[in-house]
Design a protein around this motif. Structure first.
Motif, PDB file in Angstrom:
ATOM      1  N   TRP A  46       0.843  -1.206   0.000  1.00  0.00           N
ATOM      2  CA  TRP A  46       0.000   0.000   0.000  1.00  0.00           C
ATOM      3  C   TRP A  46       0.870   1.243   0.000  1.00  0.00           C
ATOM      4  CZ3 TRP A  46      -2.401   2.338   4.877  1.00  0.00           C
ATOM      5  CH2 TRP A  46      -3.491   3.174   4.579  1.00  0.00           C
ATOM      6  N   PHE A  47       1.840   1.287   0.899  1.00  0.00           N
ATOM      7  CA  PHE A  47       2.729   2.443   0.967  1.00  0.00           C
ATOM      8  C   PHE A  47       3.530   2.605  -0.319  1.00  0.00           C
ATOM      9  CE2 PHE A  47       3.312   3.619   5.748  1.00  0.00           C
ATOM     10  CZ  PHE A  47       1.951   3.770   5.876  1.00  0.00           C
ATOM     11  N   ALA A  48       3.913   1.495  -0.947  1.00  0.00           N
ATOM     12  CA  ALA A  48       4.646   1.573  -2.215  1.00  0.00           C
ATOM     13  C   ALA A  48       3.781   2.215  -3.302  1.00  0.00           C
ATOM     14  CB  ALA A  48       5.099   0.181  -2.652  1.00  0.00           C
ATOM     15  N   GLU A  49       2.469   2.007  -3.225  1.00  0.00           N
ATOM     16  CA  GLU A  49       1.554   2.626  -4.181  1.00  0.00           C
ATOM     17  C   GLU A  49       1.388   4.127  -3.910  1.00  0.00           C
ATOM     18  OE1 GLU A  49      -0.212   1.379  -6.943  1.00  0.00           O
ATOM     19  OE2 GLU A  49       1.215  -0.250  -6.640  1.00  0.00           O
ATOM     20  N   LEU A  50       1.508   4.519  -2.644  1.00  0.00           N
ATOM     21  CA  LEU A  50       1.210   5.902  -2.247  1.00  0.00           C
ATOM     22  C   LEU A  50       2.421   6.820  -2.200  1.00  0.00           C
ATOM     23  CD1 LEU A  50      -1.272   5.186   0.683  1.00  0.00           C
ATOM     24  CD2 LEU A  50      -1.831   5.753  -1.688  1.00  0.00           C
ATOM     25  N   PHE A  51       3.558   6.295  -1.793  1.00  0.00           N
ATOM     26  CA  PHE A  51       4.728   7.133  -1.534  1.00  0.00           C
ATOM     27  C   PHE A  51       5.915   6.701  -2.375  1.00  0.00           C
ATOM     28  CE2 PHE A  51       2.479   6.713   2.629  1.00  0.00           C
ATOM     29  CZ  PHE A  51       2.039   8.010   2.748  1.00  0.00           C
ATOM     30  N   THR A  52       6.787   7.664  -2.679  1.00  0.00           N
ATOM     31  CA  THR A  52       8.052   7.341  -3.334  1.00  0.00           C
ATOM     32  C   THR A  52       9.143   7.333  -2.265  1.00  0.00           C
ATOM     33  OG1 THR A  52       8.654   9.648  -3.758  1.00  0.00           O
ATOM     34  CG2 THR A  52       7.326   8.529  -5.446  1.00  0.00           C
ATOM     35  N   GLU A  53      10.238   6.673  -2.554  1.00  0.00           N
ATOM     36  CA  GLU A  53      11.346   6.643  -1.595  1.00  0.00           C
ATOM     37  C   GLU A  53      11.884   8.047  -1.346  1.00  0.00           C
ATOM     38  OE1 GLU A  53      14.445   3.749  -2.004  1.00  0.00           O
ATOM     39  OE2 GLU A  53      13.038   2.305  -2.843  1.00  0.00           O
ATOM     40  N   MET A  54      11.837   8.914  -2.351  1.00  0.00           N
ATOM     41  CA  MET A  54      12.353  10.281  -2.203  1.00  0.00           C
ATOM     42  C   MET A  54      11.542  11.062  -1.171  1.00  0.00           C
ATOM     43  SD  MET A  54      13.293  11.305  -6.146  1.00  0.00           S
ATOM     44  CE  MET A  54      12.761  12.948  -5.824  1.00  0.00           C
ATOM     45  N   GLN A  55      10.282  10.685  -0.974  1.00  0.00           N
ATOM     46  CA  GLN A  55       9.432  11.396  -0.033  1.00  0.00           C
ATOM     47  C   GLN A  55       9.701  11.012   1.416  1.00  0.00           C
ATOM     48  OE1 GLN A  55       5.721  10.010  -1.848  1.00  0.00           O
ATOM     49  NE2 GLN A  55       5.118  12.159  -2.023  1.00  0.00           N
ATOM     50  N   ALA A  56      10.455   9.956   1.652  1.00  0.00           N
ATOM     51  CA  ALA A  56      10.606   9.385   2.993  1.00  0.00           C
ATOM     52  C   ALA A  56      11.124  10.382   4.028  1.00  0.00           C
ATOM     53  CB  ALA A  56      11.500   8.159   2.947  1.00  0.00           C
ATOM     54  N   THR A  57      11.883  11.379   3.607  1.00  0.00           N
ATOM     55  CA  THR A  57      12.442  12.323   4.574  1.00  0.00           C
ATOM     56  C   THR A  57      11.541  13.531   4.813  1.00  0.00           C
ATOM     57  OG1 THR A  57      13.664  13.442   2.813  1.00  0.00           O
ATOM     58  CG2 THR A  57      14.823  11.668   4.009  1.00  0.00           C
ATOM     59  N   ASP A  58      10.513  13.688   4.031  1.00  0.00           N
ATOM     60  CA  ASP A  58       9.604  14.829   4.155  1.00  0.00           C
ATOM     61  C   ASP A  58       8.742  14.683   5.405  1.00  0.00           C
ATOM     62  OD1 ASP A  58       7.044  16.314   3.799  1.00  0.00           O
ATOM     63  OD2 ASP A  58       7.964  16.911   1.903  1.00  0.00           O
ATOM     64  N   LEU A  59       8.749  15.711   6.246  1.00  0.00           N
ATOM     65  CA  LEU A  59       8.009  15.686   7.505  1.00  0.00           C
ATOM     66  C   LEU A  59       6.507  15.508   7.274  1.00  0.00           C
ATOM     67  CD1 LEU A  59       8.015  15.960  10.583  1.00  0.00           C
ATOM     68  CD2 LEU A  59       7.801  18.430  10.274  1.00  0.00           C
ATOM     69  N   LEU A  60       5.941  16.203   6.288  1.00  0.00           N
ATOM     70  CA  LEU A  60       4.503  16.087   6.013  1.00  0.00           C
ATOM     71  C   LEU A  60       4.140  14.680   5.524  1.00  0.00           C
ATOM     72  CD1 LEU A  60       3.882  19.546   4.308  1.00  0.00           C
ATOM     73  CD2 LEU A  60       3.252  18.847   6.640  1.00  0.00           C
ATOM     74  N   VAL A  61       5.035  14.081   4.754  1.00  0.00           N
ATOM     75  CA  VAL A  61       4.811  12.718   4.270  1.00  0.00           C
ATOM     76  C   VAL A  61       4.864  11.743   5.443  1.00  0.00           C
ATOM     77  CG1 VAL A  61       5.765  10.848   2.845  1.00  0.00           C
ATOM     78  CG2 VAL A  61       5.604  13.171   1.928  1.00  0.00           C
ATOM     79  N   ARG A  62       5.833  11.942   6.336  1.00  0.00           N
ATOM     80  CA  ARG A  62       5.931  11.048   7.504  1.00  0.00           C
ATOM     81  C   ARG A  62       4.701  11.171   8.394  1.00  0.00           C
ATOM     82  NH1 ARG A  62      11.478  12.814   8.347  1.00  0.00           N
ATOM     83  NH2 ARG A  62      10.800  13.613  10.354  1.00  0.00           N
ATOM     84  N   GLU A  63       4.198  12.392   8.561  1.00  0.00           N
ATOM     85  CA  GLU A  63       2.987  12.601   9.362  1.00  0.00           C
ATOM     86  C   GLU A  63       1.795  11.869   8.721  1.00  0.00           C
ATOM     87  OE1 GLU A  63       0.364  16.442   9.887  1.00  0.00           O
ATOM     88  OE2 GLU A  63       2.187  16.608  11.097  1.00  0.00           O
ATOM     89  N   CYS A  64       1.676  11.997   7.420  1.00  0.00           N
ATOM     90  CA  CYS A  64       0.607  11.302   6.693  1.00  0.00           C
ATOM     91  C   CYS A  64       0.790   9.790   6.822  1.00  0.00           C
ATOM     92  CB  CYS A  64       0.625  11.723   5.222  1.00  0.00           C
ATOM     93  SG  CYS A  64      -0.604  10.878   4.205  1.00  0.00           S
ATOM     94  N   ALA A  65       2.003   9.308   6.640  1.00  0.00           N
ATOM     95  CA  ALA A  65       2.281   7.871   6.737  1.00  0.00           C
ATOM     96  C   ALA A  65       1.933   7.341   8.125  1.00  0.00           C
ATOM     97  CB  ALA A  65       3.740   7.577   6.397  1.00  0.00           C
ATOM     98  N   ASN A  66       2.196   8.129   9.162  1.00  0.00           N
ATOM     99  CA  ASN A  66       1.853   7.701  10.521  1.00  0.00           C
ATOM    100  C   ASN A  66       0.342   7.541  10.679  1.00  0.00           C
ATOM    101  OD1 ASN A  66       4.518   7.617  11.371  1.00  0.00           O
ATOM    102  ND2 ASN A  66       4.493   9.693  12.194  1.00  0.00           N
ATOM    103  N   SER A  67      -0.421   8.488  10.142  1.00  0.00           N
ATOM    104  CA  SER A  67      -1.883   8.378  10.209  1.00  0.00           C
ATOM    105  C   SER A  67      -2.372   7.182   9.402  1.00  0.00           C
ATOM    106  CB  SER A  67      -2.553   9.658   9.691  1.00  0.00           C
ATOM    107  OG  SER A  67      -2.333  10.718  10.580  1.00  0.00           O
TER     108      SER A  67
END
Length: 184
Positions: A46-67
């Motif tokens: 699921w996460f592979a469909e939603l996020f790219t590896e380049m986004q992993a360090t982005d704070l907003l992406v991490r917040e979204c991923a946590n939710s």
């Protein structure tokens, strides 16, 4: 309409901040498709469909991923645990009916996509009942929203459709669990 501890609108804002263009309902549908299809790596896929590896360090992406991880954990526990299973992640009933109906259609689209991502092909040997349910989910994705006026009949119909999508998802899950049991 959702039993999640998460707020639908907040999750959608987080997803927008993380550059995810899908709705919360569609994203949850994808997850449910993966889980119901029996993917043990549902969250990773699921996460592979939603996020790219380049986004992993982005704070907003991490917040979204946590939710979304919370949403995953709640959904997985509800689908695989005792009880009646999950509730589709949809907007609250205060949201206008056209938006809620669109979310139901989005959820169905996501679920069908998730089943495809899980590796189940269109010619998978589902029972006739499950094939019919999946076909109905496909029809729901094309529901005509322009004729909804928010009357009591429309509200009842939308509630019935939301209940049906749950039944369809649990049919897929029950068959996939039965298939796994037979293969073991």
């Amino acid at each position: 309409m959702s039993d999640s501890s998460l707020n639908y609108e907040r999750v959608e804002r987080q997803m927008a901040s993380a550059d995810i263009e899908s709705t919360g309902a569609e994203v949850h549908g994808i997850l449910c498709g993966l889980i119901c299809a029996g993917r043990e790596d549902a969250q990773a896929r699921w996460f592979a469909e939603l996020f790219t590896e380049m986004q992993a360090t982005d704070l907003l992406v991490r917040e979204c991923a946590n939710s979304l991880k919370v949403l995953h954990d709640e959904t997985l526990a509800a689908v695989t645990g005792p009880g009646l299973g999950f509730t589709p992640f949809l907007p609250d009933e205060e949201v206008p009916i056209k938006q809620r109906a669109q979310a139901v259609a989005d959820w169905c689209q996501g679920f069908l996509y998730g089943i495809g991502v899980a590796g189940l092909s269109a010619d998978h040997d589902f029972s006739t009942e499950t094939q019919d349910a999946l076909s109905s989910l496909s029809e729901i994705t094309r529901m005509d929203l322009d004729h909804l006026d928010g009357g009591e009949e429309d509200e009842e119909s939308l509630t019935e459709i939301a209940e049906f999508i749950w039944v369809a998802a649990m049919l897929v899950h029950a068959e996939m669990v039965a298939d796994e049991t037979e293969r073991s």
